[in-house]
Design an enzyme around this catalytic site. Structure first.
Site, PDB file in Angstrom:
ATOM      1  N   PRO A 347       0.860  -1.189   0.000  1.00  0.00           N
ATOM      2  CA  PRO A 347       0.000   0.000   0.000  1.00  0.00           C
ATOM      3  C   PRO A 347       0.898   1.243   0.000  1.00  0.00           C
ATOM      4  O   PRO A 347       1.292   1.749   1.055  1.00  0.00           O
ATOM      5  CB  PRO A 347      -0.806  -0.128   1.300  1.00  0.00           C
ATOM      6  CG  PRO A 347      -0.017  -1.030   2.169  1.00  0.00           C
ATOM      7  CD  PRO A 347       0.894  -1.855   1.305  1.00  0.00           C
ATOM      8  N   ASP A 521       5.855   2.742   2.257  1.00  0.00           N
ATOM      9  CA  ASP A 521       4.934   1.634   2.544  1.00  0.00           C
ATOM     10  C   ASP A 521       4.085   2.015   3.760  1.00  0.00           C
ATOM     11  O   ASP A 521       4.604   2.135   4.879  1.00  0.00           O
ATOM     12  CB  ASP A 521       5.774   0.372   2.822  1.00  0.00           C
ATOM     13  CG  ASP A 521       4.923  -0.870   3.037  1.00  0.00           C
ATOM     14  OD1 ASP A 521       3.738  -0.734   3.383  1.00  0.00           O
ATOM     15  OD2 ASP A 521       5.471  -1.977   2.872  1.00  0.00           O
ATOM     16  N   HIS A 522       2.796   2.185   3.524  1.00  0.00           N
ATOM     17  CA  HIS A 522       1.922   2.696   4.585  1.00  0.00           C
ATOM     18  C   HIS A 522       1.725   1.681   5.714  1.00  0.00           C
ATOM     19  O   HIS A 522       1.209   2.012   6.766  1.00  0.00           O
ATOM     20  CB  HIS A 522       0.571   3.090   3.968  1.00  0.00           C
ATOM     21  CG  HIS A 522      -0.097   4.217   4.690  1.00  0.00           C
ATOM     22  ND1 HIS A 522       0.103   4.494   6.028  1.00  0.00           N
ATOM     23  CD2 HIS A 522      -0.974   5.163   4.262  1.00  0.00           C
ATOM     24  CE1 HIS A 522      -0.615   5.531   6.389  1.00  0.00           C
ATOM     25  NE2 HIS A 522      -1.274   5.961   5.336  1.00  0.00           N
ATOM     26  N   ARG A 523       2.136   0.436   5.501  1.00  0.00           N
ATOM     27  CA  ARG A 523       2.031  -0.532   6.598  1.00  0.00           C
ATOM     28  C   ARG A 523       3.080  -0.244   7.659  1.00  0.00           C
ATOM     29  O   ARG A 523       2.965  -0.637   8.807  1.00  0.00           O
ATOM     30  CB  ARG A 523       2.241  -1.961   6.066  1.00  0.00           C
ATOM     31  CG  ARG A 523       1.149  -2.420   5.131  1.00  0.00           C
ATOM     32  CD  ARG A 523       1.501  -3.732   4.478  1.00  0.00           C
ATOM     33  NE  ARG A 523       2.732  -3.629   3.681  1.00  0.00           N
ATOM     34  CZ  ARG A 523       3.272  -4.637   3.018  1.00  0.00           C
ATOM     35  NH1 ARG A 523       2.715  -5.826   3.061  1.00  0.00           N
ATOM     36  NH2 ARG A 523       4.377  -4.478   2.309  1.00  0.00           N
ATOM     37  N   VAL A 524       4.142   0.466   7.233  1.00  0.00           N
ATOM     38  CA  VAL A 524       5.274   0.693   8.127  1.00  0.00           C
ATOM     39  C   VAL A 524       5.391   2.165   8.510  1.00  0.00           C
ATOM     40  O   VAL A 524       5.760   2.508   9.636  1.00  0.00           O
ATOM     41  CB  VAL A 524       6.580   0.223   7.428  1.00  0.00           C
ATOM     42  CG1 VAL A 524       7.802   0.502   8.287  1.00  0.00           C
ATOM     43  CG2 VAL A 524       6.485  -1.254   7.080  1.00  0.00           C
TER      44      VAL A 524
END
Ligand code: CAO
Length: 549
Positions: A347, A521-524
């Site tokens: 994402p 990376d929007h997860r991180v």
């Protein structure tokens, strides 16, 4: 401009149909034949097109209303003064009349016990080359008369093609993605006799018409739809077609969303475009796994990804002009597969910013002048690598990798840089960039870039990067959205610097501005951290002394 009333046209045998979706709103400019609303009976759904181009003044129906032929649905200020199509008198349907929704099937043909019956596409109105979007039966199934065999869809309507005979399905001649037309052979059914009409004598009967054509030719959207809508079972795959309009189905297909797994929030559990978007967001955020993903995920969780996309379109380009076929280079094949995975799985978000490199560029130019006689040429990219190392140290999550539910923080700074070569893109890595000066980095970059162009990079030259920079500065452009090089969690894209007037509160000054595009990376990483990273990077590039602070 004339104010005209758009009415429900001839919709065949249906008395009243429910309005399930409004596709326009007051103020919208609509084109001729643009869909205005979706209506649905228990058997069919169809979009009602506009008979004129113009501006929507008012919608005279709302979701849940019942309408029938002649009901006014929209008041439109017609761009053509209302004269383009047949004028819309109070009772007459507008010219853009969909054909009957589901004209009753012609007399069903009984499959003689004697032999196989070829099933052909019946008359489906004005449509040509409609796509098969779903197979509803499989070889070996016992088929009843008028049982739906498969679904086809145009941009305006979906319809199920029913069987004119009963028997056992021996062959399906079509697959999802095929385009079909009236008369195409689609299935072979053999076995039990059923139905009203006597079986034809021959083994290859003429196509059995199942959806009668509109009595009058319909100028647009001859949408003979016979879309059976079984009630949707939220949370589990729905047998048959899920409850959604043709445009939502198309939208879902484009995104690779399995409609059968969605819970509709519309009227009577209908799946809306918003439901499709929400589902996509959940999958991308990892909150939801599609059944295809679950099926493909290796035992133990794994990273299986399956979006169940449509097959790639097959086009005979030679039909349109001369062509030449060339195999992709080995690098392109390998990097393409990696890029695709990274683009789909991560994402990713990109922040754009500008850095003032006026003083840095002046320093670089003067350094290169001093080094003119045989020294190393210092590049802007080498400074960028040093600046990024400083930013990675300040924001360590940018130098990390995801490992399941944990983050691996790397305490080394190996910076990859994208290099354009005749055979494709490669990413050599400057190892331990934190321990090297700008001159050494420039020298190593030059050597690695040459090795890359000569096709001589080894795996060791291209592995271990913790962060990557992709510079198009030598070529041009403003901003772009680079794709993260997994398992890294961010990448910096740089374009060509330009001299710009910059306001300091009192006056404009000419400053050399470098466009930065940071994808993360929007997860991180959160948006705020990304903005801070870019701001800090810009501050360092504006004044490298900040690294010492
Ligand atoms: N703004 C203005 N000018 C710039 C610049 C910038 N941001 N970056 C480089 N330049 C100038 C250089 O100063 C040089 O000019 P001079 O010859 O007058 O000194 C000229 O552009 C050419 O530079 P370069 O591109 O050869 O060198 P580099 O160090 O900037 O880059 C390399 C080296 C290997 C990264 C580059 O050659 C390359 O391959 N770039 C393409 C990378 C790519 O394809 N990225 C896209 C990947 S898709 O995600």
């Amino acid at each position: 401009m004339a104010l005209i009333q758009i009415q429900v046209p001839d919709i065949g045998d249906f008395d009243e149909v429910g309005v399930i979706e409004l596709l326009v709103k007051p103020g919208d400019t609509v084109a001729l034949e643009q869909s205005l609303i979706t209506v649905e009976s228990d058997k069919a759904s169809m979009e009602i097109p506009s008979s004129h181009a113009g501006v929507v003044k008012a919608l005279t129906v709302k979701v849940g209303d019942k309408v029938k032929q002649g009901s006014v649905i929209v008041e439109l200020e017609a761009a053509d003064g209302g004269a383009a199509a047949a004028p819309a008198p109070a009772a007459a349907p507008t010219a853009a009349a969909p054909a009957p929704v589901a004209a009753p099937a012609a007399a069903p043909v009984a499959a003689a016990a004697a032999g196989p019956i070829n099933v052909h596409v019946p008359d489906i109105g004005d449509f040509k080359d409609v796509a098969v979007i779903e197979l509803l039966v499989q070889v070996g199934d016992a088929i009843k008369v008028e049982q739906s065999l498969f679904t086809v869809e145009s941009d305006k309507a979906s319809m199920e093609i029913p069987s004119p005979v009963a028997g056992t399905l021996k062959e399906l001649k079509i697959k999802v993605g095929d385009k079909v037309n009236i008369g195409d052979l689609v299935a072979v059914i053999e076995g039990a006799a059923a139905g009203a009409a006597p079986a034809p004598a021959s083994a290859a009967p003429s196509p059995a018409p199942v959806a009668a054509p509109a009595s009058a030719p319909a100028p647009v959207a001859a949408a003979a739809t016979a879309i059976a809508m079984p009630a949707h079972q939220p949370g589990s795959p729905t047998p048959g077609l899920p409850h959604a309009s043709p445009s939502v189905r198309k939208f879902a297909r484009e995104l690779g969303v399995p409609l059968a797994e969605l819970k509709g929030t519309g009227l009577k559990g209908r799946i809306t475009a918003e439901d499709v978007q929400a589902f996509t967001r959940s999958v991308m955020a990892g909150a939801v796994q599609t059944q295809a993903q679950a099926a493909r995920a290796p035992a133990g969780g794994g990273s299986g990804v399956g979006l169940d996309l449509l097959p790639w379109p097959k086009v005979d380009f030679a039909k349109f002009g001369p062509i030449e076929r060339k195999e992709l280079s080995r690098i392109k094949k390998i990097s393409g597969a990696n890029l695709l995975r990274n683009a789909i799985v991560i994402p990713a978000v990109t922040n754009h910013d500008d850095a003032d490199i006026t003083d840095l560029e002046a320093f670089r130019v003067s350094t290169n002048k001093e080094n003119e006689k045989g020294g190393v040429k210092v590049t802007m990219l080498a400074f960028l690598i040093k600046a990024c190392v400083a930013a990675l140290k300040k924001f360590p999550e940018f130098n990390s990798s995801l490992d399941g539910d944990a983050l691996i923080y790397k305490q080394y700074y190996h910076i990859g840089f994208a290099a354009d070569t005749p055979n494709g893109l490669v990413v050599p890595v400057i190892k331990d960039a934190d321990k090297k000066g700008v001159l050494q980095i420039s020298q190593e970059m030059g050597d690695l870039a040459k090795k890359a162009r000569d096709g001589k990079l080894g795996p060791a030259d291209m592995s271990g990067a913790t962060f990557t920079i992709s510079s198009l500065g030598g070529i041009g452009g403003r901003y772009f959205t680079p794709i993260i090089n997994a398992p890294e969690v961010a990448i910096l894209g740089v374009c060509r610097s330009t001299m710009e007037p910059v306001w300091d509160g009192k006056a404009f000054h000419p400053r050399l501005m470098l466009p930065l595009s940071l994808t993360w990376d929007h997860r991180v990483i959160d948006g705020a951290a990304a903005a801070r990273f870019n701001v800090y990077l810009g501050q360092i590039l504006a004044d490298f002394r900040r690294v010492l602070l």
